[in-house]
Design a protein around this motif. Sequence first.
Motif, PDB file in Angstrom:
ATOM      1  N   GLY A   1      -0.188   0.371  15.702  1.00 31.21           N
ATOM      2  CA  GLY A   1      -1.542   0.662  15.433  1.00 31.21           C
ATOM      3  C   GLY A   1      -1.697   1.826  14.355  1.00 31.21           C
ATOM      4  N   HIS A   2      -0.680   3.034  14.507  1.00 31.54           N
ATOM      5  CA  HIS A   2      -1.019   4.152  13.778  1.00 31.54           C
ATOM      6  C   HIS A   2      -0.694   3.726  12.390  1.00 31.54           C
ATOM      7  CE1 HIS A   2      -0.896   8.444  13.081  1.00 31.54           C
ATOM      8  NE2 HIS A   2       0.396   8.533  12.441  1.00 31.54           N
ATOM      9  N   ILE A   3       0.473   3.035  12.180  1.00 31.92           N
ATOM     10  CA  ILE A   3       1.023   2.828  10.713  1.00 31.92           C
ATOM     11  C   ILE A   3      -0.194   1.598   9.987  1.00 31.92           C
ATOM     12  CG2 ILE A   3       2.613   1.543   9.358  1.00 31.92           C
ATOM     13  CD1 ILE A   3       4.598   2.467  11.671  1.00 31.92           C
TER      14      ILE A   3
ATOM     15  N   ILE B   1      -8.635  -5.683   2.522  1.00 31.20           N
ATOM     16  CA  ILE B   1      -7.429  -6.222   2.992  1.00 31.20           C
ATOM     17  C   ILE B   1      -6.992  -7.626   2.068  1.00 31.20           C
ATOM     18  CG2 ILE B   1      -5.969  -7.443   4.961  1.00 31.20           C
ATOM     19  CD1 ILE B   1      -7.311  -4.409   5.491  1.00 31.20           C
ATOM     20  N   ARG B   2      -6.193  -7.152   1.142  1.00 26.74           N
ATOM     21  CA  ARG B   2      -5.623  -8.017   0.252  1.00 26.74           C
ATOM     22  C   ARG B   2      -4.799  -9.080   0.347  1.00 26.74           C
ATOM     23  NH1 ARG B   2      -6.870  -3.080  -2.451  1.00 26.74           N
ATOM     24  NH2 ARG B   2      -4.685  -2.680  -2.705  1.00 26.74           N
ATOM     25  N   ASP B   3      -4.170  -8.878   1.335  1.00 24.21           N
ATOM     26  CA  ASP B   3      -3.002  -9.685   1.849  1.00 24.21           C
ATOM     27  C   ASP B   3      -2.641  -9.559   3.460  1.00 24.21           C
ATOM     28  OD1 ASP B   3      -0.877 -11.589   1.919  1.00 24.21           O
ATOM     29  OD2 ASP B   3       0.524 -10.066   0.754  1.00 24.21           O
ATOM     30  N   ASP B   4      -2.227 -10.567   3.805  1.00 23.97           N
ATOM     31  CA  ASP B   4      -1.831 -10.538   5.388  1.00 23.97           C
ATOM     32  C   ASP B   4      -0.941  -9.205   5.543  1.00 23.97           C
ATOM     33  OD1 ASP B   4      -3.217 -13.009   5.965  1.00 23.97           O
ATOM     34  OD2 ASP B   4      -1.360 -14.064   5.423  1.00 23.97           O
TER      35      ASP B   4
ATOM     36  N   HIS C   1       0.808  -1.328   0.000  1.00 21.94           N
ATOM     37  CA  HIS C   1      -0.146  -0.129  -0.116  1.00 21.94           C
ATOM     38  C   HIS C   1       0.914   1.254  -0.067  1.00 21.94           C
ATOM     39  CE1 HIS C   1      -3.344  -2.579   0.374  1.00 21.94           C
ATOM     40  NE2 HIS C   1      -2.769  -3.129   1.559  1.00 21.94           N
ATOM     41  N   PHE C   2       2.092   1.306   0.065  1.00 17.64           N
ATOM     42  CA  PHE C   2       3.027   2.187   0.109  1.00 17.64           C
ATOM     43  C   PHE C   2       4.079   1.958  -1.145  1.00 17.64           C
ATOM     44  CE2 PHE C   2       1.671   2.178   4.417  1.00 17.64           C
ATOM     45  CZ  PHE C   2       1.202   3.338   4.804  1.00 17.64           C
ATOM     46  N   SER C   3       3.661   1.272  -2.153  1.00 19.48           N
ATOM     47  CA  SER C   3       4.486   1.006  -3.231  1.00 19.48           C
ATOM     48  C   SER C   3       4.871   2.235  -4.057  1.00 19.48           C
ATOM     49  CB  SER C   3       3.634   0.064  -4.114  1.00 19.48           C
ATOM     50  OG  SER C   3       2.790   0.732  -4.728  1.00 19.48           O
TER      51      SER C   3
ATOM     52  N   ILE D   1      -4.511   0.507   5.935  1.00 21.76           N
ATOM     53  CA  ILE D   1      -6.034   0.076   5.855  1.00 21.76           C
ATOM     54  C   ILE D   1      -6.375   1.351   5.049  1.00 21.76           C
ATOM     55  CG2 ILE D   1      -8.104  -0.448   7.155  1.00 21.76           C
ATOM     56  CD1 ILE D   1      -6.605  -1.476   9.181  1.00 21.76           C
ATOM     57  N   THR D   2      -6.446   2.494   5.490  1.00 20.47           N
ATOM     58  CA  THR D   2      -6.905   3.621   4.687  1.00 20.47           C
ATOM     59  C   THR D   2      -6.501   3.507   3.310  1.00 20.47           C
ATOM     60  OG1 THR D   2      -7.004   4.869   6.736  1.00 20.47           O
ATOM     61  CG2 THR D   2      -7.156   6.237   4.538  1.00 20.47           C
ATOM     62  N   LEU D   3      -5.244   3.239   2.830  1.00 16.57           N
ATOM     63  CA  LEU D   3      -4.983   3.181   1.547  1.00 16.57           C
ATOM     64  C   LEU D   3      -5.393   1.991   0.731  1.00 16.57           C
ATOM     65  CD1 LEU D   3      -1.122   4.285   2.106  1.00 16.57           C
ATOM     66  CD2 LEU D   3      -2.804   5.661   0.823  1.00 16.57           C
TER      67      LEU D   3
END
Length: 219
Positions: free
Chosen positions: A189-191, A203-206, A162-164, A196-198
Amino acid sequence: MKMSLDIAWKSLNKAKEELCGDTVEIIKTEDSDILVLSDGMGSGQKAYEESEAVLNLAEKYLESGFSSCLTAKIINDAILVAGEGKNMSTLDICSIDLYSGETEFLKVGAAYGFLKRDGFVEKISSISLPLGIFHELEMNQYKKQLLDGDYIFLFSDGVLEHFSGEEGEEFLKQIIAEIPYRRPAEMAGHIMKHAITLSQGRIRDDMTVLVMGIWENIE
Protein backbone atom coordinates in the motif's frame (compact mmCIF):
# COMPACT_ATOMS: atom_id res chain seq x y z
CA MET A 1 12.53 -26.30 9.64
CA LYS A 2 9.79 -25.01 7.39
CA MET A 3 9.71 -21.26 6.82
CA SER A 4 6.65 -19.01 6.89
CA LEU A 5 5.68 -16.57 4.16
CA ASP A 6 3.49 -13.49 4.34
CA ILE A 7 2.30 -12.47 0.87
CA ALA A 8 0.13 -9.51 -0.10
CA TRP A 9 -0.56 -7.40 -3.16
CA LYS A 10 -2.38 -4.26 -4.19
CA SER A 11 -3.82 -3.70 -7.67
CA LEU A 12 -5.45 -0.73 -9.36
CA ASN A 13 -7.33 -0.66 -12.65
CA LYS A 14 -6.49 1.82 -15.35
CA ALA A 15 -8.83 4.82 -15.15
CA LYS A 16 -12.31 4.07 -16.57
CA GLU A 17 -11.64 0.32 -16.80
CA GLU A 18 -13.75 -2.13 -14.79
CA LEU A 19 -11.15 -4.91 -14.73
CA CYS A 20 -7.42 -5.00 -13.99
CA GLY A 21 -5.26 -6.62 -16.68
CA ASP A 22 -2.73 -7.73 -14.03
CA THR A 23 -3.44 -11.09 -12.40
CA VAL A 24 -1.75 -12.79 -9.46
CA GLU A 25 -1.77 -16.42 -8.30
CA ILE A 26 -0.15 -18.09 -5.28
CA ILE A 27 0.49 -21.79 -5.95
CA LYS A 28 1.23 -24.02 -2.96
CA THR A 29 2.99 -27.36 -3.22
CA GLU A 30 4.23 -29.65 -0.47
CA ASP A 31 7.66 -28.02 -0.23
CA SER A 32 7.28 -24.62 -1.87
CA ASP A 33 5.16 -21.57 -2.55
CA ILE A 34 5.14 -20.14 -6.06
CA LEU A 35 4.20 -16.52 -6.80
CA VAL A 36 2.98 -15.85 -10.34
CA LEU A 37 2.22 -12.39 -11.77
CA SER A 38 1.08 -11.78 -15.33
CA ASP A 39 0.50 -8.40 -16.96
CA GLY A 40 -1.85 -8.58 -19.95
CA MET A 41 -1.11 -6.33 -22.92
CA GLY A 42 -3.16 -3.14 -22.74
CA SER A 43 -5.90 -2.90 -20.12
CA GLY A 44 -9.48 -3.84 -19.37
CA GLN A 45 -11.37 -7.01 -20.26
CA LYS A 46 -9.01 -8.23 -23.00
CA ALA A 47 -5.88 -7.75 -20.90
CA TYR A 48 -7.53 -9.51 -17.97
CA GLU A 49 -8.58 -12.49 -20.09
CA GLU A 50 -5.10 -12.84 -21.57
CA SER A 51 -3.23 -12.67 -18.28
CA GLU A 52 -5.79 -14.97 -16.62
CA ALA A 53 -5.27 -17.53 -19.41
CA VAL A 54 -1.51 -17.41 -18.78
CA LEU A 55 -2.00 -17.91 -15.03
CA ASN A 56 -4.39 -20.81 -15.55
CA LEU A 57 -1.79 -22.62 -17.66
CA ALA A 58 0.99 -21.75 -15.22
CA GLU A 59 -1.01 -23.14 -12.32
CA LYS A 60 -1.76 -26.37 -14.21
CA TYR A 61 1.86 -27.13 -15.04
CA LEU A 62 3.56 -25.83 -11.89
CA GLU A 63 1.19 -27.81 -9.66
CA SER A 64 2.02 -30.88 -11.76
CA GLY A 65 5.71 -30.47 -10.91
CA PHE A 66 6.95 -28.86 -14.13
CA SER A 67 9.87 -26.44 -13.73
CA SER A 68 9.29 -22.71 -14.16
CA CYS A 69 11.39 -22.77 -17.33
CA LEU A 70 9.49 -25.63 -18.96
CA THR A 71 6.17 -24.12 -17.88
CA ALA A 72 7.05 -20.83 -19.58
CA LYS A 73 8.07 -22.62 -22.78
CA ILE A 74 4.82 -24.63 -22.88
CA ILE A 75 2.73 -21.50 -22.36
CA ASN A 76 4.63 -19.65 -25.07
CA ASP A 77 4.13 -22.52 -27.51
CA ALA A 78 0.40 -22.67 -26.70
CA ILE A 79 0.03 -18.94 -27.38
CA LEU A 80 1.87 -19.20 -30.69
CA VAL A 81 -0.25 -22.15 -31.81
CA ALA A 82 -3.37 -20.10 -31.02
CA GLY A 83 -2.08 -17.30 -33.26
CA GLU A 84 0.92 -14.99 -33.09
CA GLY A 85 0.24 -11.61 -31.55
CA LYS A 86 -3.00 -12.68 -29.87
CA ASN A 87 -1.59 -12.81 -26.35
CA MET A 88 1.59 -10.95 -25.44
CA SER A 89 1.31 -11.10 -21.67
CA THR A 90 4.25 -11.10 -19.31
CA LEU A 91 5.12 -13.93 -16.93
CA ASP A 92 6.81 -13.37 -13.57
CA ILE A 93 7.44 -16.50 -11.46
CA CYS A 94 9.05 -16.59 -8.01
CA SER A 95 9.39 -20.10 -6.52
CA ILE A 96 10.46 -20.40 -2.86
CA ASP A 97 11.64 -23.64 -1.26
CA LEU A 98 10.11 -23.40 2.23
CA TYR A 99 12.78 -25.62 3.81
CA SER A 100 16.01 -24.33 2.29
CA GLY A 101 15.02 -20.74 1.43
CA GLU A 102 16.41 -21.19 -2.09
CA THR A 103 14.38 -19.06 -4.45
CA GLU A 104 14.20 -19.10 -8.23
CA PHE A 105 13.06 -16.12 -10.28
CA LEU A 106 11.95 -16.43 -13.88
CA LYS A 107 10.91 -13.36 -15.86
CA VAL A 108 9.48 -13.29 -19.39
CA GLY A 109 8.86 -9.69 -20.37
CA ALA A 110 8.15 -8.91 -16.73
CA ALA A 111 9.13 -5.75 -14.91
CA TYR A 112 12.19 -5.74 -12.67
CA GLY A 113 11.79 -6.44 -8.97
CA PHE A 114 13.76 -6.08 -5.75
CA LEU A 115 15.10 -8.15 -2.87
CA LYS A 116 15.30 -6.28 0.43
CA ARG A 117 17.60 -7.50 3.20
CA ASP A 118 17.73 -5.17 6.18
CA GLY A 119 18.55 -1.77 4.67
CA PHE A 120 20.09 -3.14 1.47
CA VAL A 121 17.96 -3.36 -1.70
CA GLU A 122 19.07 -5.46 -4.69
CA LYS A 123 17.51 -5.17 -8.15
CA ILE A 124 16.21 -8.30 -9.89
CA SER A 125 16.64 -7.33 -13.53
CA SER A 126 14.49 -8.17 -16.54
CA ILE A 127 15.21 -7.34 -20.18
CA SER A 128 13.31 -10.07 -22.05
CA LEU A 129 10.28 -9.74 -24.35
CA PRO A 130 6.74 -10.92 -23.45
CA LEU A 131 5.17 -14.25 -24.33
CA GLY A 132 3.76 -14.96 -27.76
CA ILE A 133 6.33 -13.14 -29.90
CA PHE A 134 9.07 -15.64 -30.77
CA HIS A 135 9.25 -19.43 -30.77
CA GLU A 136 12.68 -19.17 -29.11
CA LEU A 137 11.60 -17.81 -25.76
CA GLU A 138 13.67 -15.14 -24.00
CA MET A 139 13.88 -15.58 -20.24
CA ASN A 140 15.74 -14.02 -17.34
CA GLN A 141 16.49 -16.55 -14.60
CA TYR A 142 18.07 -15.99 -11.20
CA LYS A 143 18.57 -17.96 -8.00
CA LYS A 144 18.81 -16.34 -4.59
CA GLN A 145 19.20 -17.70 -1.09
CA LEU A 146 16.57 -16.01 1.05
CA LEU A 147 17.14 -15.48 4.75
CA ASP A 148 14.94 -14.80 7.74
CA GLY A 149 13.47 -11.28 7.42
CA ASP A 150 14.01 -10.88 3.66
CA TYR A 151 11.37 -9.30 1.43
CA ILE A 152 10.65 -9.71 -2.29
CA PHE A 153 8.96 -6.95 -4.32
CA LEU A 154 7.39 -7.67 -7.72
CA PHE A 155 5.61 -5.13 -9.92
CA SER A 156 3.65 -4.73 -13.11
CA ASP A 157 5.10 -2.13 -15.47
CA GLY A 158 2.19 0.24 -14.75
CA VAL A 159 3.82 0.94 -11.37
CA LEU A 160 7.37 1.29 -12.67
CA GLU A 161 6.34 3.74 -15.40
CA HIS A 162 6.08 6.30 -12.60
CA PHE A 163 9.62 5.49 -11.47
CA SER A 164 11.16 5.56 -14.96
CA GLY A 165 14.79 6.41 -15.61
CA GLU A 166 17.80 5.91 -13.38
CA GLU A 167 16.75 8.65 -10.97
CA GLY A 168 13.26 7.19 -10.60
CA GLU A 169 14.61 3.70 -10.03
CA GLU A 170 16.95 4.97 -7.32
CA PHE A 171 14.00 6.79 -5.73
CA LEU A 172 11.99 3.53 -5.65
CA LYS A 173 14.96 1.69 -4.12
CA GLN A 174 15.15 4.40 -1.47
CA ILE A 175 11.43 4.08 -0.73
CA ILE A 176 11.81 0.32 -0.29
CA ALA A 177 14.96 0.65 1.84
CA GLU A 178 13.30 3.16 4.17
CA ILE A 179 9.79 1.71 4.22
CA PRO A 180 8.42 2.13 7.77
CA TYR A 181 6.39 -1.10 7.86
CA ARG A 182 7.04 -4.82 8.35
CA ARG A 183 3.80 -6.30 7.04
CA PRO A 184 3.72 -6.90 3.26
CA ALA A 185 0.15 -5.55 2.94
CA GLU A 186 1.23 -2.22 4.41
CA MET A 187 4.40 -2.19 2.30
CA ALA A 188 2.44 -2.76 -0.92
CA GLY A 189 0.00 0.00 0.00
CA HIS A 190 2.85 2.38 0.82
CA ILE A 191 4.51 1.91 -2.57
CA MET A 192 1.18 2.17 -4.40
CA LYS A 193 0.48 5.50 -2.70
CA HIS A 194 3.81 6.84 -3.98
CA ALA A 195 2.99 5.66 -7.51
CA ILE A 196 -0.41 7.36 -7.38
CA THR A 197 1.19 10.57 -6.12
CA LEU A 198 3.75 10.52 -8.94
CA SER A 199 0.95 9.94 -11.46
CA GLN A 200 -0.88 12.96 -10.02
CA GLY A 201 -3.88 10.73 -9.53
CA ARG A 202 -4.19 9.83 -13.22
CA ILE A 203 -4.01 6.05 -13.44
CA ARG A 204 -2.83 5.53 -17.03
CA ASP A 205 -2.22 1.78 -16.78
CA ASP A 206 -3.09 -1.14 -14.53
CA MET A 207 -0.80 -1.23 -11.49
CA THR A 208 0.13 -4.11 -9.20
CA VAL A 209 2.58 -4.28 -6.30
CA LEU A 210 3.25 -7.74 -4.81
CA VAL A 211 5.29 -8.10 -1.60
CA MET A 212 6.46 -11.27 0.14
CA GLY A 213 8.19 -11.58 3.50
CA ILE A 214 9.94 -14.74 4.71
CA TRP A 215 10.51 -15.80 8.32
CA GLU A 216 11.98 -18.79 10.08
CA ASN A 217 9.55 -20.58 12.37
CA ILE A 218 10.67 -20.71 15.99
CA GLU A 219 9.68 -23.89 17.78
